[in-house]
Design a protein around this motif. Sequence first.
Motif, PDB file in Angstrom:
ATOM      1  N   UNK A  67      39.792  38.845  37.923  1.00  0.00           N
ATOM      2  CA  UNK A  67      38.586  38.961  38.759  1.00  0.00           C
ATOM      3  C   UNK A  67      37.698  40.149  38.385  1.00  0.00           C
ATOM      4  N   UNK A  68      38.308  41.252  37.929  1.00  0.00           N
ATOM      5  CA  UNK A  68      37.508  42.411  37.497  1.00  0.00           C
ATOM      6  C   UNK A  68      36.614  42.047  36.318  1.00  0.00           C
ATOM      7  N   UNK A  69      37.133  41.240  35.417  1.00  0.00           N
ATOM      8  CA  UNK A  69      36.346  40.859  34.241  1.00  0.00           C
ATOM      9  C   UNK A  69      35.244  39.866  34.617  1.00  0.00           C
ATOM     10  N   UNK A  70      35.500  39.027  35.581  1.00  0.00           N
ATOM     11  CA  UNK A  70      34.440  38.151  36.088  1.00  0.00           C
ATOM     12  C   UNK A  70      33.332  39.005  36.704  1.00  0.00           C
ATOM     13  N   UNK A  71      33.711  40.041  37.450  1.00  0.00           N
ATOM     14  CA  UNK A  71      32.713  40.953  38.026  1.00  0.00           C
ATOM     15  C   UNK A  71      31.960  41.687  36.927  1.00  0.00           C
ATOM     16  N   UNK A  72      32.636  42.042  35.830  1.00  0.00           N
ATOM     17  CA  UNK A  72      31.920  42.619  34.686  1.00  0.00           C
ATOM     18  C   UNK A  72      30.764  41.693  34.294  1.00  0.00           C
ATOM     19  N   UNK A  73      31.048  40.394  34.228  1.00  0.00           N
ATOM     20  CA  UNK A  73      30.007  39.429  33.875  1.00  0.00           C
ATOM     21  C   UNK A  73      28.844  39.465  34.846  1.00  0.00           C
ATOM     22  N   UNK A  74      29.142  39.572  36.143  1.00  0.00           N
ATOM     23  CA  UNK A  74      28.078  39.684  37.151  1.00  0.00           C
ATOM     24  C   UNK A  74      27.231  40.922  36.868  1.00  0.00           C
ATOM     25  N   UNK A 138      36.215  36.306  27.628  1.00  0.00           N
ATOM     26  CA  UNK A 138      35.823  34.948  28.023  1.00  0.00           C
ATOM     27  C   UNK A 138      35.556  34.887  29.526  1.00  0.00           C
ATOM     28  N   UNK A 139      36.407  35.519  30.330  1.00  0.00           N
ATOM     29  CA  UNK A 139      36.175  35.526  31.777  1.00  0.00           C
ATOM     30  C   UNK A 139      34.916  36.310  32.136  1.00  0.00           C
ATOM     31  N   UNK A 140      34.618  37.368  31.381  1.00  0.00           N
ATOM     32  CA  UNK A 140      33.354  38.071  31.585  1.00  0.00           C
ATOM     33  C   UNK A 140      32.191  37.125  31.329  1.00  0.00           C
ATOM     34  N   UNK A 141      32.283  36.334  30.254  1.00  0.00           N
ATOM     35  CA  UNK A 141      31.226  35.376  29.926  1.00  0.00           C
ATOM     36  C   UNK A 141      31.070  34.354  31.054  1.00  0.00           C
ATOM     37  N   UNK A 142      32.171  33.870  31.596  1.00  0.00           N
ATOM     38  CA  UNK A 142      32.095  32.938  32.727  1.00  0.00           C
ATOM     39  C   UNK A 142      31.400  33.593  33.921  1.00  0.00           C
ATOM     40  N   UNK A 143      31.728  34.843  34.191  1.00  0.00           N
ATOM     41  CA  UNK A 143      31.057  35.569  35.266  1.00  0.00           C
ATOM     42  C   UNK A 143      29.581  35.746  34.997  1.00  0.00           C
ATOM     43  N   UNK A 144      29.228  36.014  33.748  1.00  0.00           N
ATOM     44  CA  UNK A 144      27.834  36.168  33.350  1.00  0.00           C
ATOM     45  C   UNK A 144      27.051  34.884  33.644  1.00  0.00           C
TER      46      UNK A 144
END
Length: 196
Positions: A67-74, A138-144
């Motif tokens: 979840x932290x990496x998804x937030x990075x994407x945000x 990849x999870x950061x990209x999904x968050x982005x």
Amino acid sequence: MTTAELSPPGSASKRWLLGALALLLLQIAILHVMGRIPICECGYVKLWEGGVNTSGNSQHLSDWYTPSHIIHGFLFYGLGWLILRRAPLTARLSLAVLIEAAWEIAENSPMVIDRYRTATMALGYSGDSILNSAMDTVFMILGFFAAARLPVWLTVAIAIFFELLTAYIIRDNLTLNVLMLVWPVDAIREWQAALP
């Protein structure tokens, strides 16, 4: 966010997208040269690693830090919108991947690994596997891309939910992780150490 902005036409957009992919591949190559292990030393790959202070944490496809990496994407989507507002979405994506890849490489350096061990709850942390690090990006990209599609209020709500959820379950999250790396607080360390 318009559909045209999400998928701008032309070869420039494709070049930016290829640039983002090249940055991800460069991240993987640098981690390999740094001597990071490709997958968990256990010899297999799991979709989810639910343990926090376990040898499998930061070794598989996803874990409680996903979840932290998804937030990075945000956050990186917001940064790109602020500083590259007129650029195509793929250019902003390349910036996001550059920042995330740089962090993943730094995070797996001996200096940062030692800092995690001494200043945070990650006492036994030995770095990410290459697979886990690549999946973090990849999870950061999904968050982005989620931030590009969702209303701002919903993106913020999801980020807050992720932060509260992981703080409750594992006594860590993006905010606490950054705080403890930069300015360790003994009371937080003691609270985190009491994790069952």
